[in-house]
Structures are given as C-alpha cells and as structure tokens.
Motif scaffolding. Structure first.
Motif, short mmCIF file in Angstrom:
data_model
loop_
_atom_site.label_atom_id
_atom_site.label_comp_id
_atom_site.label_asym_id
_atom_site.label_seq_id
_atom_site.Cartn_x
_atom_site.Cartn_y
_atom_site.Cartn_z
N GLU A 67 0.83 -1.21 0.00
CA GLU A 67 0.00 0.00 0.00
C GLU A 67 0.86 1.25 0.00
OE1 GLU A 67 -3.30 2.09 3.00
OE2 GLU A 67 -2.04 0.44 3.69
N TYR A 126 0.41 12.00 -0.18
CA TYR A 126 0.01 11.09 0.88
C TYR A 126 -1.10 10.16 0.42
CZ TYR A 126 2.63 14.18 3.93
OH TYR A 126 3.65 14.91 4.51
N GLY A 127 -1.01 8.92 0.88
CA GLY A 127 -2.10 8.01 0.70
C GLY A 127 -3.19 8.28 1.73
N ASN A 128 -4.34 7.72 1.51
CA ASN A 128 -5.47 8.00 2.41
C ASN A 128 -5.17 7.63 3.86
OD1 ASN A 128 -7.04 8.99 0.33
ND2 ASN A 128 -7.99 7.02 -0.10
N SER A 129 -4.43 6.56 4.04
CA SER A 129 -4.15 6.10 5.41
C SER A 129 -3.22 7.05 6.16
CB SER A 129 -3.54 4.70 5.37
OG SER A 129 -2.30 4.73 4.67
N LEU A 166 -3.02 10.55 5.56
CA LEU A 166 -3.48 11.93 5.62
C LEU A 166 -3.81 12.36 7.04
CD1 LEU A 166 -5.78 12.15 2.49
CD2 LEU A 166 -3.71 13.49 2.91
N ARG A 208 -2.03 12.34 9.65
CA ARG A 208 -1.30 11.69 10.75
C ARG A 208 0.18 11.55 10.47
NH1 ARG A 208 -2.45 6.43 12.06
NH2 ARG A 208 -2.95 5.94 9.88
N ASP A 268 -1.95 0.24 11.46
CA ASP A 268 -0.71 0.71 10.82
C ASP A 268 0.39 -0.34 10.90
OD1 ASP A 268 -1.41 3.91 12.24
OD2 ASP A 268 -1.66 3.32 10.15
N ASN A 271 2.14 6.79 -6.69
CA ASN A 271 1.38 6.02 -5.72
C ASN A 271 1.23 4.54 -6.03
OD1 ASN A 271 -0.28 6.52 -7.88
ND2 ASN A 271 -2.10 6.87 -6.66
#
Length: 120
Positions: free
Chosen positions: A43, A57-60, A62, A64, A87, A102
């Motif tokens: 991912e 950034y990937g969705n996971s 964003l 953080r 995570d 990505n």
C-alpha cells in the motif's frame, strides 16, 4: 542505489514513530514509502519529490503522517503520529523517476523494509 530503511519498532496506539530512509549515493526524483501487512497488498503511504519538496500522501497517512527530506544527509523521514493497530506492517522506502508516485511500479529501487508494530 541502495536504500536503508530504519526506525521501526513497537509503538502504543496513539503513539509515534519516525522512520528513516537513507540513500547510499543519490536518489531519483521521487522517494516513496509503502507498507505491507501480512496477507495484504503493498500500500502506498507517502512520497516526496526530491527537487521541490512536494509531498504526496495516501489516504491512510493523511493528517497523521508527515514526509520530509534532508538533502545534505540524503535521508527521507516519515513521521508517524497517532498510530493505530492497523498501521502495523513492514514499511518500505523506494525511489524512482515516474511522474506518478502512488504505485509500486513507479519505483525502481527498494529498501529492505522496517517492521512497525502498533499494539498495547
């Protein structure tokens, strides 16, 4: 080009870790971070353009995670805050020259991975 990922370990939910990706000689135009949990696909997490410092950034990630680079040290950092059990994965850094950032095929060289475990 050799990439060395480090900084993984055990973190509590809500905690933080900072991963480092050090290049042996140089990087290409983009350095990215991916992760792979057991039984899951690799991912996209985040990437940065070496020249203009643009982050992706990937969705996971964003809100953080933050990606940054140190040109002089040839290091890319991934600051991970507010960690969650989901995570948990092996995190890989990679470098490439593709216009897109990505997908794994956008990268030519990969580091060996560093394990992040988020658990109480």
């Amino acid at each position: 080009v050799q990439l060395q990922a480090s900084g993984g370990g055990l973190a509590l939910p809500g905690g933080s870790l900072r991963l480092s990706c050090e290049a042996s000689e140089r990087t290409f135009s983009t350095v990215g971070w991916f992760r792979q949990a057991p039984g899951k696909e690799r991912e996209f997490v985040a990437a940065i353009r070496w020249d203009d410092n643009s982050p992706f950034y990937g969705n996971s990630a964003l809100g953080r995670f933050t990606i940054a680079r140190d040109i002089a040290k040839k290091v890319v950092y991934l600051q991970m805050n507010r960690l969650k059990p989901e995570d948990t994965a092996v995190y890989y850094c990679a470098t490439g020259t593709s216009d897109t950032v990505n997908t794994a095929r956008d990268y030519s060289y990969w580091g060996q991975g560093t394990l992040v475990t988020v658990s109480s």
